[in-house]
Design an enzyme around this catalytic site. Structure first.
Site, short mmCIF file in Angstrom:
data_model
loop_
_atom_site.label_atom_id
_atom_site.label_comp_id
_atom_site.label_asym_id
_atom_site.label_seq_id
_atom_site.Cartn_x
_atom_site.Cartn_y
_atom_site.Cartn_z
N ASP A 93 -7.46 7.33 -50.43
CA ASP A 93 -7.59 7.02 -51.84
C ASP A 93 -8.56 5.86 -52.01
O ASP A 93 -9.01 5.25 -51.04
CB ASP A 93 -6.23 6.75 -52.48
CG ASP A 93 -5.51 5.56 -51.85
OD1 ASP A 93 -6.17 4.76 -51.16
OD2 ASP A 93 -4.29 5.45 -52.03
N SER A 94 -8.88 5.54 -53.25
CA SER A 94 -9.95 4.57 -53.50
C SER A 94 -9.47 3.12 -53.43
O SER A 94 -10.29 2.21 -53.38
CB SER A 94 -10.55 4.81 -54.89
OG SER A 94 -9.60 4.48 -55.89
N GLY A 95 -8.17 2.91 -53.46
CA GLY A 95 -7.62 1.57 -53.57
C GLY A 95 -7.37 1.15 -55.00
O GLY A 95 -6.73 0.12 -55.26
N GLY A 96 -7.84 1.96 -55.94
CA GLY A 96 -7.72 1.58 -57.35
C GLY A 96 -6.31 1.46 -57.83
O GLY A 96 -5.94 0.49 -58.50
N PHE A 97 -5.46 2.42 -57.48
CA PHE A 97 -4.08 2.40 -57.99
C PHE A 97 -3.36 1.15 -57.51
O PHE A 97 -2.66 0.50 -58.29
CB PHE A 97 -3.33 3.65 -57.53
CG PHE A 97 -1.91 3.71 -58.03
CD1 PHE A 97 -1.63 4.15 -59.32
CD2 PHE A 97 -0.85 3.30 -57.23
CE1 PHE A 97 -0.32 4.19 -59.79
CE2 PHE A 97 0.46 3.34 -57.68
CZ PHE A 97 0.72 3.79 -58.97
N ASP A 147 -11.47 4.28 -59.53
CA ASP A 147 -11.17 4.55 -60.94
C ASP A 147 -10.24 3.49 -61.49
O ASP A 147 -9.62 2.73 -60.75
CB ASP A 147 -10.52 5.93 -61.10
CG ASP A 147 -9.16 6.00 -60.41
OD1 ASP A 147 -9.02 5.44 -59.30
OD2 ASP A 147 -8.23 6.60 -60.97
N GLN A 190 -9.10 10.92 -65.62
CA GLN A 190 -8.11 10.08 -66.29
C GLN A 190 -7.97 10.53 -67.75
O GLN A 190 -8.33 11.64 -68.09
CB GLN A 190 -8.51 8.61 -66.17
CG GLN A 190 -8.39 8.05 -64.75
CD GLN A 190 -6.94 7.88 -64.28
OE1 GLN A 190 -5.99 8.05 -65.04
NE2 GLN A 190 -6.78 7.53 -63.00
N GLY A 217 -3.41 9.27 -62.98
CA GLY A 217 -2.74 8.73 -64.15
C GLY A 217 -1.55 9.53 -64.63
O GLY A 217 -1.10 9.36 -65.76
N ASP A 267 0.10 14.68 -53.09
CA ASP A 267 0.57 13.66 -52.16
C ASP A 267 1.60 12.79 -52.87
O ASP A 267 1.59 12.68 -54.10
CB ASP A 267 -0.58 12.77 -51.69
CG ASP A 267 -0.88 11.65 -52.69
OD1 ASP A 267 -0.46 10.51 -52.45
OD2 ASP A 267 -1.50 11.94 -53.74
N CYS A 305 17.60 24.90 -42.75
CA CYS A 305 16.40 24.24 -42.26
C CYS A 305 16.30 24.37 -40.75
O CYS A 305 17.30 24.23 -40.03
CB CYS A 305 16.41 22.78 -42.67
SG CYS A 305 14.95 21.85 -42.14
N CYS A 307 14.09 22.44 -38.89
CA CYS A 307 13.35 21.28 -38.38
C CYS A 307 14.06 20.66 -37.18
O CYS A 307 15.22 20.96 -36.88
CB CYS A 307 13.15 20.24 -39.48
SG CYS A 307 14.59 19.19 -39.83
N CYS A 310 17.51 19.01 -38.11
CA CYS A 310 18.61 19.92 -38.41
C CYS A 310 19.00 20.77 -37.20
O CYS A 310 20.15 21.21 -37.09
CB CYS A 310 18.24 20.82 -39.59
SG CYS A 310 18.12 19.91 -41.15
N HIS A 336 12.93 15.22 -41.52
CA HIS A 336 13.49 16.33 -42.29
C HIS A 336 12.82 16.46 -43.66
O HIS A 336 12.44 17.56 -44.07
CB HIS A 336 15.00 16.15 -42.48
CG HIS A 336 15.56 17.12 -43.48
ND1 HIS A 336 15.85 18.43 -43.17
CD2 HIS A 336 15.84 16.98 -44.81
CE1 HIS A 336 16.29 19.05 -44.25
NE2 HIS A 336 16.29 18.19 -45.26
#
Length: 377
Positions: A93-97, A147, A190, A217, A267, A305, A307, A310, A336
């Site tokens: 990611d850009s680091g903006g958030f 952004d 946005q 956003g 994500d 499940c 995995c 489990c 899990h």
């Protein structure tokens, strides 16, 4: 181009799309969920474990890696792929958030954002050009334009100025991007919760012909129906021949509803964060393993499940580990939860292939209890 999108099929029942994103480090089957590895690691998981559950791509965080250990160190290690021993695709990611979440520690100007490190209070500055420089050094397959993520709720006038700045910053990101041949730069749409502003942002950014587009956003405190309404406005404007990424969304219901609306990539830290608190996702809904009722329950977290957790460990044992603050317990719940979402998205892709995604959604929601209580996980 660094990446290409291959459309395979559109679900006749739902309109969702099945595809592949081809990257320098392999193919991403879409729709897909991306585990978050904020500091060049998915918390408590090894790269080998992520491969075992068939995670196609992971996400790392520009802000945190800029703060520590520094992007130059990562670059000298061979980029993120070499640094963390992960040979599949990576998105940064850009680091903006993260910068904008430091509301009492930062100042926004047209040039960029001045802020203080959350670690030691050092004064730092990230501009669109600096964000791209950092991400070029990190070497991810997909990188994000810097952004401004407006708060929720926010006035129309504020959001309009914010998105117009995001558009100007996106153009600066394009101009400063030094590795377009092996790193795909995605723009971020946005516009807050305003239909006209979402359309304005999407229209302006698509005119710049980025290799892919994210929707930012959202999932910032608004209701799920309002988020879906914004997707309904925005997604049709985005190019059909490029990937679409909904940022910060990871609850099972939102992943399915987002896929129905044409999103390819998702994500979220949700599965790993709740795992550390002893909460897991199962085919029949949310389960809090700390609860006393599981002290003598020797069955798996989820009988449906397959995995590692489990297959090998009981609810009683995992509860004991969590209550005793043993790291292995957090590893088991994290494994899990990530497996649950990765496998759920595989089932979503299969349902699209077989033109039955709406039926899959209704069956999943009934079992999960979403129709009854509206819980996101």
């Amino acid at each position: 181009m660094a990446i290409t999108y291959e459309h395979i099929k559109t679900c006749k029942q739902s309109g969702a799309r099945l595809g592949r994103v081809h990257t320098p480090h392999g193919i991403i089957e879409t729709p897909t969920f991306m585990p978050v590895g904020t500091q060049a690691t998915v918390k408590t998981m090894s790269p080998e474990e992520l491969k075992a559950m068939d995670a196609h791509i992971i996400l790392s965080n520009t802000y945190h890696l800029f703060i520590r250990p520094g992007h130059d160190i990562v670059r000298r290690a061979g980029g993120l792929h070499g640094f963390m021993n992960w040979d599949r695709p990576i998105l940064t990611d850009s680091g903006g958030f993260q910068v904008f979440s430091l509301s009492n520690m930062r100042k926004i100007t047209e040039e960029g954002v001045a802020f203080k490190s959350h670690l030691n209070g050092d004064k730092l500055f990230i501009s669109p050009e600096k964000s791209i420089e950092i991400q070029n050094s990190l070497g991810a397959d997909i990188i994000m334009a810097f952004d401004e993520c407006p708060p929720y709720p926010a006035e129309h006038s504020y959001v309009k100025k914010s998105l117009e700045r995001t558009t100007r910053w996106a153009e600066r990101c394009l101009q400063s991007h030094a590795r377009p041949q092996d790193q795909a730069l995605f723009a971020i749409v946005q516009g807050g919760m305003y239909e006209d502003l979402r359309k304005q942002s999407a229209t302006e950014l698509t005119s710049m012909d980025f290799p892919g587009y994210a929707i930012g956003g959202l999932s910032v405190g608004e209701s799920k129906p309002l988020m879906y309404e914004m997707l309904d406005y925005t997604v049709p404007i985005l190019p059909a021949n490029k990937p679409r990424y909904l940022m910060g969304v990871g609850s099972p219901d939102a992943l399915i509803e987002g896929s129905i609306r044409g999103i390819d990539m998702f994500d979220c830290v949700l599965p790993t964060r709740i795992a550390r608190n002893g909460t897991v996702m199962t085919s029949s809904g949310r389960l809090v393993i700390r609860n006393a009722q599981y002290a003598e329950d020797f069955g798996p977290l989820d009988p449906e499940c397959s995995c590692y957790t489990c297959t090998n460990y009981s609810r009683a044992y995992i509860r004991h580990l969590i209550k005793a603050d043993e790291t292995f317990g957090i590893r088991l719940t994290t494994y899990h939860n990530l497996h649950f979402l990765v496998e759920m998205m595989r089932q979503v892709r299969q349902a699209i292939l077989e033109d039955r995604l709406l039926d899959f959604r209704d069956h999943f929601f009934d079992k999960y209890g979403l129709h009854e209580n509206g819980r996101g996980f």
